[in-house]
Motif scaffolding. Structure first.
Motif, PDB file in Angstrom:
ATOM      1  N   SER A 125       0.868  -1.174   0.000  1.00 18.89           N
ATOM      2  CA  SER A 125       0.000   0.000   0.000  1.00 18.89           C
ATOM      3  C   SER A 125       0.903   1.220   0.000  1.00 18.89           C
ATOM      4  O   SER A 125       1.766   1.377   0.856  1.00 18.89           O
ATOM      5  N   LEU A 126       0.707   2.076  -0.972  1.00 19.24           N
ATOM      6  CA  LEU A 126       1.514   3.283  -1.105  1.00 19.24           C
ATOM      7  C   LEU A 126       0.588   4.482  -1.218  1.00 19.24           C
ATOM      8  O   LEU A 126      -0.279   4.522  -2.098  1.00 19.24           O
ATOM      9  N   GLY A 127       0.728   5.441  -0.304  1.00 16.29           N
ATOM     10  CA  GLY A 127      -0.174   6.566  -0.335  1.00 16.29           C
ATOM     11  C   GLY A 127       0.309   7.726   0.511  1.00 16.29           C
ATOM     12  O   GLY A 127       1.468   7.795   0.931  1.00 16.29           O
ATOM     13  N   VAL A 128      -0.596   8.644   0.779  1.00 11.74           N
ATOM     14  CA  VAL A 128      -0.313   9.834   1.579  1.00 11.74           C
ATOM     15  C   VAL A 128      -1.344   9.911   2.703  1.00 11.74           C
ATOM     16  O   VAL A 128      -2.432   9.323   2.618  1.00 11.74           O
ATOM     17  N   TYR A 129      -0.992  10.621   3.756  1.00 12.42           N
ATOM     18  CA  TYR A 129      -1.924  10.783   4.861  1.00 12.42           C
ATOM     19  C   TYR A 129      -1.931  12.239   5.325  1.00 12.42           C
ATOM     20  O   TYR A 129      -0.981  13.001   5.119  1.00 12.42           O
ATOM     21  N   GLY A 130      -3.012  12.606   5.955  1.00  6.58           N
ATOM     22  CA  GLY A 130      -3.132  13.890   6.629  1.00  6.58           C
ATOM     23  C   GLY A 130      -3.651  13.648   8.030  1.00  6.58           C
ATOM     24  O   GLY A 130      -4.579  12.851   8.224  1.00  6.58           O
ATOM     25  N   ALA A 131      -3.041  14.289   9.041  1.00  6.82           N
ATOM     26  CA  ALA A 131      -3.419  14.077  10.441  1.00  6.82           C
ATOM     27  C   ALA A 131      -3.822  15.403  11.070  1.00  6.82           C
ATOM     28  O   ALA A 131      -3.126  16.420  10.913  1.00  6.82           O
ATOM     29  N   TYR A 132      -4.940  15.374  11.769  1.00  8.33           N
ATOM     30  CA  TYR A 132      -5.408  16.560  12.481  1.00  8.33           C
ATOM     31  C   TYR A 132      -5.383  16.275  13.979  1.00  8.33           C
ATOM     32  O   TYR A 132      -5.929  15.261  14.435  1.00  8.33           O
ATOM     33  N   GLY A 133      -4.724  17.148  14.743  1.00  8.26           N
ATOM     34  CA  GLY A 133      -4.608  16.948  16.180  1.00  8.26           C
ATOM     35  C   GLY A 133      -5.853  17.389  16.929  1.00  8.26           C
ATOM     36  O   GLY A 133      -6.230  18.564  16.882  1.00  8.26           O
ATOM     37  N   PHE A 134      -6.500  16.431  17.597  1.00  2.97           N
ATOM     38  CA  PHE A 134      -7.685  16.773  18.403  1.00  2.97           C
ATOM     39  C   PHE A 134      -7.295  17.522  19.675  1.00  2.97           C
ATOM     40  O   PHE A 134      -7.739  18.629  19.928  1.00  2.97           O
ATOM     41  N   ASN A 135      -6.456  16.855  20.464  1.00  2.00           N
ATOM     42  CA  ASN A 135      -6.024  17.468  21.724  1.00  2.00           C
ATOM     43  C   ASN A 135      -4.831  16.705  22.292  1.00  2.00           C
ATOM     44  O   ASN A 135      -4.450  15.658  21.772  1.00  2.00           O
ATOM     45  N   ILE A 136      -4.275  17.257  23.366  1.00  2.00           N
ATOM     46  CA  ILE A 136      -3.183  16.623  24.089  1.00  2.00           C
ATOM     47  C   ILE A 136      -3.618  16.454  25.536  1.00  2.00           C
ATOM     48  O   ILE A 136      -4.112  17.404  26.159  1.00  2.00           O
ATOM     49  N   THR A 137      -3.484  15.234  26.067  1.00  2.00           N
ATOM     50  CA  THR A 137      -3.940  14.963  27.434  1.00  2.00           C
ATOM     51  C   THR A 137      -2.772  14.508  28.299  1.00  2.00           C
ATOM     52  O   THR A 137      -1.849  13.863  27.834  1.00  2.00           O
ATOM     53  N   ALA A 138      -2.854  14.870  29.589  1.00  2.15           N
ATOM     54  CA  ALA A 138      -1.862  14.435  30.578  1.00  2.15           C
ATOM     55  C   ALA A 138      -2.456  14.623  31.960  1.00  2.15           C
ATOM     56  O   ALA A 138      -2.996  15.700  32.276  1.00  2.15           O
ATOM     57  N   GLU A 139      -2.405  13.580  32.777  1.00  4.95           N
ATOM     58  CA  GLU A 139      -2.926  13.621  34.155  1.00  4.95           C
ATOM     59  C   GLU A 139      -4.378  14.114  34.202  1.00  4.95           C
ATOM     60  O   GLU A 139      -4.752  14.877  35.090  1.00  4.95           O
ATOM     61  N   GLY A 140      -5.159  13.706  33.236  1.00  2.00           N
ATOM     62  CA  GLY A 140      -6.565  14.093  33.225  1.00  2.00           C
ATOM     63  C   GLY A 140      -6.829  15.470  32.665  1.00  2.00           C
ATOM     64  O   GLY A 140      -7.995  15.883  32.520  1.00  2.00           O
ATOM     65  N   GLU A 141      -5.786  16.229  32.352  1.00  2.84           N
ATOM     66  CA  GLU A 141      -5.941  17.564  31.781  1.00  2.84           C
ATOM     67  C   GLU A 141      -5.865  17.481  30.260  1.00  2.84           C
ATOM     68  O   GLU A 141      -5.242  16.578  29.686  1.00  2.84           O
ATOM     69  N   SER A 142      -6.476  18.450  29.599  1.00  2.00           N
ATOM     70  CA  SER A 142      -6.506  18.470  28.142  1.00  2.00           C
ATOM     71  C   SER A 142      -6.129  19.857  27.641  1.00  2.00           C
ATOM     72  O   SER A 142      -6.479  20.863  28.247  1.00  2.00           O
ATOM     73  N   ALA A 143      -5.405  19.892  26.536  1.00  2.00           N
ATOM     74  CA  ALA A 143      -5.019  21.159  25.921  1.00  2.00           C
ATOM     75  C   ALA A 143      -5.056  21.000  24.416  1.00  2.00           C
ATOM     76  O   ALA A 143      -4.963  19.881  23.886  1.00  2.00           O
TER      77      ALA A 143
END
Length: 300
Positions: free
Chosen positions: A217-235
């Motif tokens: 399989s040869l292709g391209v991808y795009g990724a969108y960041g939803f959020n970053i979590t740590a110790e129950g916190e989100s940013a």
């Protein structure tokens, strides 16, 4: 004496006439026609149709040797009375075909059918669009090329939906939408980057003539960041100085075990920096992931 000779001569004449009439009756049967997928036509006198084969004698030798042809090689049979029975490429009668005719029906004296040149019936294994699921896992890297900087490694889990859209008889377009979690634990604190990933790739179609197929399989991808979590916190990504979106190339290598199941090794490499609004001269930080996965497609 003359009377006996006359009777003997008459008997011989009647016997010869009887043999000729019998022979004519045996050869007057109209032939059936067996049409293969390569459009060759066999003029035959069908003897029996079994689960896997059709036995017949040649129309030119009605008392001759019995021959057999595999039903999986036969597109359809046109009987002497012009009834047609089609097959599906696996030796089964087509749902739109007629029932198998009895031997008596095959011996009908209806008018002789002309050689047929119809296209083969489409096989149930013709390529078609399929939908399925993907799941995989492995590791990921933040690649930092600057001297004295270390690349961070973490665990990657991913899974989602995929499809296979044939572009011909050999390859297909394979779009997928997945959720990906990139997590790293340091000082007992786990930080996770959560993405939505869309991939568009070209993949080979499964060849049923081989038990196991090489898969790529040869292709391209795009990724969108939803959020970053740590110790129950989100940013958000922007709040920590990362870009919401990045893109790159995707490569998979593995094996296809059926129309449904594929097992592969996967690698992604980001082509865009992950730093949002990097200052002039800042190093390009990219992301790469690698691991194994499987894809399962539904439908026949």
């Amino acid at each position: 004496m003359n009377h006996a000779r006359t009777l003997l001569t008459l008997s011989l004449l009647l016997g010869g006439l009887f043999v000729q009439l019998t022979s004519y009756g045996q050869t007057s049967r109209r032939p059936d026609q067996i049409v293969r997928y390569d459009n060759t036509v066999i003029d035959a006198l069908i003897n029996e149709i079994s689960e896997t084969s059709i036995s017949y004698r040649k129309a030119s030798a009605p008392q001759g040797q019995l021959y057999q042809v595999k039903k999986s090689d036969v597109s359809y049979v046109r009987y002497a009375n012009n009834d047609v029975e089609r097959f599906d490429g696996k030796g089964k009668a087509s749902p739109n075909g007629r029932p198998v005719a009895s031997p008596a029906r095959n011996q009908s004296t209806a008018r002789q059918a002309t050689p047929a040149r119809q296209a083969p019936v489409a096989s149930s294994t013709d390529p078609r669009t399929r939908f399925g699921l993907t799941v995989g896992g492995g590791a990921g890297l933040f690649l930092i090329p600057a001297p004295g900087e270390n690349s961070d490694m973490g665990m990657v889990l991913r899974g989602g939906l995929t499809a296979e859209i044939p572009l011909g008889s050999r390859v297909a377009l394979a779009p997928s939408v997945e959720y990906m979690r990139f997590s790293r634990t340091e000082s007992k604190i786990t930080t996770a980057l959560n993405y939505g990933v869309a991939t568009l790739a070209i993949v080979p179609l499964y060849n049923e003539a081989k038990g196991v197929n090489l898969f790529y399989s040869l292709g391209v991808y795009g990724a969108y960041g939803f959020n970053i979590t740590a110790e129950g916190e989100s940013a958000t990504f922007k709040e920590v100085g990362l870009s919401d979106f990045h893109a790159g190339g995707d490569l998979k290598l593995g094996a296809r075990f059926s129309q449904a199941l594929t097992v592969y090794a996967q690698g992604d490499y980001g082509l865009m920096t992950m730093i949002a609004n990097p200052p002039t001269g800042a190093p390009k930080v990219t992301q790469a992931t690698f691991g194994v996965g499987l894809r399962y497609l539904f439908g026949q």
